[in-house]
Structure formats: structure tokens, C-alpha cells
Design a protein around this motif. Structure first.
Motif, PDB file in Angstrom:
ATOM      1  N   ARG A 238       0.664  -1.200  -0.077  1.00 18.63           N
ATOM      2  CA  ARG A 238       0.036  -0.015  -0.135  1.00 18.63           C
ATOM      3  C   ARG A 238       1.254   1.443  -0.509  1.00 18.63           C
ATOM      4  NH1 ARG A 238      -3.058  -1.245   3.611  1.00 18.63           N
ATOM      5  NH2 ARG A 238      -4.567  -1.950   2.660  1.00 18.63           N
ATOM      6  N   ASN A 239       1.712   1.101   0.820  1.00 21.10           N
ATOM      7  CA  ASN A 239       2.767   2.789   1.347  1.00 21.10           C
ATOM      8  C   ASN A 239       3.227   2.517  -0.859  1.00 21.10           C
ATOM      9  OD1 ASN A 239       4.417   4.443   2.271  1.00 21.10           O
ATOM     10  ND2 ASN A 239       6.227   3.377   1.928  1.00 21.10           N
ATOM     11  N   LYS A 242       1.407   4.099  -3.181  1.00 18.07           N
ATOM     12  CA  LYS A 242       0.786   5.494  -2.427  1.00 18.07           C
ATOM     13  C   LYS A 242       1.747   6.183  -3.091  1.00 18.07           C
ATOM     14  CE  LYS A 242       0.037   8.751   1.544  1.00 18.07           C
ATOM     15  NZ  LYS A 242       0.655   8.895   2.252  1.00 18.07           N
ATOM     16  N   THR A 246       1.454   8.966  -6.449  1.00 16.13           N
ATOM     17  CA  THR A 246       2.011  10.311  -6.492  1.00 16.13           C
ATOM     18  C   THR A 246       3.117  10.440  -7.967  1.00 16.13           C
ATOM     19  OG1 THR A 246       2.539   9.858  -4.537  1.00 16.13           O
ATOM     20  CG2 THR A 246       3.186  11.896  -5.148  1.00 16.13           C
TER      21      THR A 246
END
Length: 584
Positions: A238-239, A242, A246
Motif C-alpha cells: 500500500r505504501n 501510494k 504520486t
């Protein structure tokens, strides 16, 4: 250039010719992409304006044939890059996997004592796939992107300097943005690798011990352990996603702003008569040639993060120096009698503060039958593992026929030692394959003879396909006694002058123990034999029994002599007898 970079580049060396052809094709692909807008500009800006109506059809046909020719050339180049480029990457992956697997074979028990099998498997599978993608796509994407980017810049400057500079005002901001997010992605992808390796280790552990799991009805506990690792991986993913989001959306925004600047700025320049409509169309086509390299660089960045992270993990293993290796002047062990001497031998594990044992002084004559006894954890197995150099002595020396084992080539040393362990490992395959592991060039007749000596022939012939019966994963289709007899047959086939029996009958029932014990005694005849005994009744007839403690050898003698001393051995034997009475 650091050592890791040199190592990475070294994998290209065997395929340099193929790599250069791949780069040539990438150069042509980029060149065709740059030529196409120029032809469109020629048709709209020159052909339709400066040529007569009679000339236009013929010039259009020439332009069409030229376009068709370069598109066909581009087709073959794309095919080569996609096919041969990927094959080159696969061959490099093959070389890396071979080198890593070969390195695994060189590392000692000390290394494997501190590693999880699943993580080691992950390094040789998942990590190498990502390195391959980087090896293949990385250089191609860079070449195509640089050529398109630089070529588009030069051509755009020739069309309109001010509009080009307006576009390039956005690029420094884009690159700064990309560099910042790239570092975050690197950390995130590295963590992903660690998490998936943990999951692989958990899965490997669970599947290897599935019978234990089911016997204790601990499926839910295993699911919880798996869920914990899986949740950690999901959080890590998930990180990383993310940061990826971006990265993608940010660059997408900059690309849109470039198009916005071209359309609005170009509109003003057309109104001022500083650029023609056909030049603005050409300009927009070349802007797409600027955008595509950026998109390729996005892909390259992801590949780079994955590939470099995988390569770092690959190198982390390769840079672990084997702690047990041949000396430069190591020699072959020939005409072995089996006379063995321990001289002031001590041992401790690399990460331990205290020694397992110390000051072992022992001489065993060739052909002797020696039994090692002692309480659990005093290092009986470890002491015997020092003879074939599975571990290295911390202090002292071990000699075979007067020769220090560190002066003997490892392969030669281990070829002269046979080990029969309590925990038998059988490979997936047939009975024939597993016995042949003791001597890979053995004939079927030699294998059958070894099986007969190990009291295994009869049960083998009762199996559906005899010696060609598939035994399943780790010999799951066989009983403990049957597996143990196959391991003994393997050592019979090897025919070494030195033997180590590591509690070879301790896990067997009384009937199986009797059969296995008989085959072990037959195997031990006229060989130097070390027996690590769990059931002391099995070594009562041994002429040399050694009692081992943390401080070294405390007692030595026959069963009768040691019982009369009323020392450590008598205590161990009494406890053993009481346990056997309960067992019966």
C-alpha cells in the motif's frame, strides 16, 4: 565505478554482440519516431503549398513508400528488441541463478543455521526476474528515450525557439519531483522484497511441516501467522503504491501542463504570425515524442527500483564469503585407513558467546567402533560434524591418518566419510534415484547389492514398481524404518572408510530398530565408525564408549568398565533403562 556496478555490467559481457544489435534496433526505433513528424510537416507545409496539383500525387506516393519502408524497418526492429532482447535477459538471469545456486553450495552449515529456506528461494526466483527486466529493458528504454528527447528538442528549437523554451520550463521541476519520489519508491520496493521473502519462508515452513500442523489441529494458528505476514506485505505494498500513484499522477499533470502551454502559447504565436498552423501541428506531434520518453523513464524508474533492489539482495548473498574452503595447496585424501585424532579441539557457533565444548583430545584407531554418549546439547553431533568440516573448529586440529583435515580438499575429505542421520532426507523421485545419490555412476546391479546389504531389497520388491517406485516428497510414502534403510543403502553404495551414525535408530520402533541396527553393524564392519547413541542399549557391545560434556571427554571405556566407575555414564544408562521400561 564500485564493485557491485562492475559485477552487474559483467553479466552483459558474454552477450555483447546481441546487446549491441539490440541497442542498434532501439536506435532505429527512436529514429523512425523522430522522422515521422518531419514527413507530416513536409506534406502539410511544403508539398501541399509549394507543389503543383499534377506533382502532388507522385510526391505523396513517394512519401507513402518512404513511410511504409521505415515502418516495416521499425516492425523488424521492434520484433528483434522484444524477442531477442528478452532472450538476452533470460540468459543473463540463467547465469545469475547458476552463480547464486553454486554459491549456496559453497556455504557452510553455519550460514544455513541462520537462514530461512523461503527467503533464500525468493532471492533465486523473484529477485532475479526483476533484475532481468532491468538488464533487458533498462538500456533500451534509456537509448530510445534519450534519442527521442534530444532529437525532439533540436527539431523543436528549429521550428520555434520561444515555444520550445516555454515547454522546457516545466522539465527541471518534473525531474526534481521525479528524483524525490524515486527515493521514496526505492525504500518502499526494498521493503516489499523483505516482506515477500518472509511470506515465502512462512509458506515453506508450513508446507514442510503440514503433517505436524494437522496432527496438532493448529491450522488456525498457522493462518494467523500467515495473516500477520500477509498483512505486513499488504501494508508495505500500500505504501509503495501510494508513492507510485504520486509519481504517475504528478508526471501526468506535468505532461498535461506542457500540452496546455503548447496549445495556448501556439495560439498566441499564430495570431502574431510567428508560427504557421502546420508548424504547430508538427510541434504537437513532437511534444508527444517528449511525453513518450518521460513515460518510458517512469517505467524505467520502476524497473530500476525493482531490479536494483533485487540485485542488492543478490549481491548480499554473493558477498558472503564461504567460511570453509580449500587451501590453495590442499591435497587429495588417498588410501584412507581411517585413523582419526582430535587435538585440543574446541568449538563455538559464530554468534555464540560460550563454547559448545572445549579441549577435546581423542585418538581413534583405524577400523575402531566408537560410541559417543552424553546429555542433550553437549555437542555430540557437532563434534562428529567437525570431521567432514561441516563446521570449522574454533581451536585445535583434527587429523585423518596423520594429515590435518584443513590440508585436504573438501570434496576428497567428504567423499571418504559416510553419514547416516536420524532425520533422513530423501529426494523427490524413485528409490533407485535416491540410493544412486551415494554414487552417481553406479549400475543398477550395484544399487540392488547395496539395498540388499541394507536389508532394504525385500520391502523394495514389494512396492508397486520396485526400484522405480516414486517415493513422494521427502519419501512420504515410506515408513521411518524403510527410509532409514534407504539412507544406509546410499552409504553402502558410497563405500566410505569412515562412518558417522547420528542417532540413526532413535526414532524407530523396536522391530524396525532391530533390522536397521543389523544393517548398520554390517556397514560398520572394518570401517572407522562413530556412533552417536540415544538408546544406550544399542552400544553396550562397543569396545570404546566416550562420555562427552561441555568440558570435554570425562569418561572412556567399555560398558562394563564405565558402569563400575559409577559416574556420568552409569547415571545416563540408568535413566535410559527406566525410560525404555516405560516405553515398553
Amino acid at each position: 565505478m564500485n564493485q557491485r556496478t562492475k559485477k552487474f555490467l559483467s553479466f552483459y559481457k558474454p552477450y555483447l554482440g546481441l546487446f549491441m544489435l539490440d541497442m542498434l534496433c532501439a536506435f532505429i526505433i527512436a529514429g523512425v519516431a523522430l522522422v515521422y513528424p518531419l514527413i507530416v510537416r513536409f506534406i502539410t507545409n511544403d508539398l501541399l503549398v509549394n507543389y503543383s496539383r499534377e506533382q502532388i500525387p507522385m510526391e505523396l506516393i513517394k512519401a507513402a513508400f518512404f513511410l511504409l519502408a521505415i515502418f516495416i524497418l521499425q516492425f523488424f526492429c521492434n520484433y528483434f528488441v522484444t524477442y531477442k532482447g528478452h532472450v538476452m535477459g533470460a540468459m543473463m538471469e540463467y547465469d545469475m541463478r547458476t552463480e547464486l545456486f553454486s554459491h549456496y553450495q559453497k556455504l557452510s552449515f553455519n550460514f544455513y543455521d541462520n537462514q530461512k529456506t523461503g527467503q533464500l528461494m525468493s532471492r533465486i526466483t523473484n529477485d532475479l526476474f526483476d533484475i532481468t527486466e532491468l538488464c533487458h529493458h533498462g538500456p533500451e528504454d534509456l537509448v530510445i528515450s534519450i534519442i527521442k528527447f534530444v532529437g525532439a528538442f533540436v527539431i523543436l528549437m528549429r521550428i520555434n525557439v520561444r515555444l520550445t523554451l516555454l515547454v522546457f520550463l516545466f522539465l527541471p521541476i518534473m525531474f526534481v519531483f521525479a528524483m524525490v519520489i524515486r527515493k521514496r519508491m526505492h525504500r518502499a520496493f526494498k521493503k516489499n522484497r523483505e516482506k515477500i521473502a518472509d511470506i515465502n519462508a512462512n509458506i515453506e515452513d508450513n508446507l514442510s511441516g503440514i503433517r505436524v500442523v494437522k496432527s496438532f489441529a493448529n491450522e488456525e494458528l498457522e493462518m494467523e501467522k500467515f495473516k500477520e505476514g500477509n498483512d505486513g506485505f499488504l501494508s508495505s505494498k500500500r505504501n509503495s503504491y501510494k508513492n507510485m500513484a504520486t509519481f504517475h499522477s504528478g508526471l501526468g499533470f506535468f505532461i498535461n501542463m506542457i500540452n496546455f502551454a503548447v496549445v495556448i502559447g501556439g495560439g498566441f504565436f499564430i495570431s502574431d504570425g510567428k508560427i504557421s498552423l502546420s508548424d504547430l501541428v508538427t510541434f504537437l506531434l513532437y511534444v508527444s515524442n517528449l511525453i513518450e520518453p518521460v513515460q518510458k523513464l517512469i517505467n524505467f524508474t520502476e524497473q530500476f527500483q525493482n531490479g536494483i533492489t533485487g540485485f542488492e539482495r543478490f549481491m548480499d548473498i554473493l558477498e558472503i564469503e564461504p567460511d570453509i574452503v580449500d587451501k590453495k595447496d590442499a591435497v587429495e585424501l588417498k588410501n584412507v585407513k581411517g585413523d582419526i585424532t582430535f587435538e585440543n579441539v574446541s568449538f563455538k557457533y559464530n554468534d555464540a558467546n560460550s563454547e559448545v565444548f572445549r579441549n577435546i583430545n581423542l585418538h581413534v584407531n583405524a577400523g575402531a567402533y566408537v560410541a559417543l554418549v552424553g546429555s542433550s546439547g553437549v555437542g555430540k553431533t557437532t563434534m562428529c560434524s567437525l570431521i567432514p568440516r561441516f563446521y570449522e573448529t574454533s581451536e585445535g586440529h583434527i587429523y585423518i591418518d596423520g594429515m590435518d583435515i584443513k590440508d585436504i580438499k573438501l570434496k576428497s575429505l567428504r567423499s571418504n566419510i559416510g553419514v547416516v542421520q536420524q532425520d533422513v532426507y530423501l529426494f523427490t523421485g524413485t528409490i533407485l534415484d535416491n540410493i544412486r545419490y551415494g554414487k552417481m555412476d553406479a549400475t543398477r546391479e550395484e544399487i540392488i547389492e547395496a539395498a540388499k546389504n541394507a536389508n532394504a531389497h525385500e520391502f523394495i520388491m514389494e512396492l508397486p514398481n520396485g526400484y522405480d517406485t516414486d517415493i513422494g516428497q521427502r519419501g512420504v510414502k515410506l515408513s521411518g524404518g524403510q527410509k532409514q534403510r534407504l539412507s544406509i543403502a546410499r552409504v553402502f553404495l558410497k563405500n566410505p572408510p569412515i562412518l558417522i551414525f547420528d542417532e540413526a535408530t532413535s526414532a524407530l520402533d523396536n522391530e524396525s530398530e532391530k533390522v536397521v541396527q543389523e544393517s548398520l553393524e554390517r556397514l560398520a564392519k572394518n570401517r572407522t565408525t562413530f556412533v552417536i547413541a540415544h538408546r544406550l542399549t544399542t552400544i553396550r557391545n562397543a569396545k570404546d564408549i566416550i562420555v562427552l560434556t561441555e568440558d570435554g571427554i570425562k569418561e572412556r571405556g567399555t560398558h562394563e568398565q564405565l558402569m563400575k566407575q559409577k559416574g556420568i555414564y552409569q547415571g545416563l544408562y540408568t535413566v535410559n533403562q527406566n525410560f525404555k521400561s516405560i516405553e515398553n
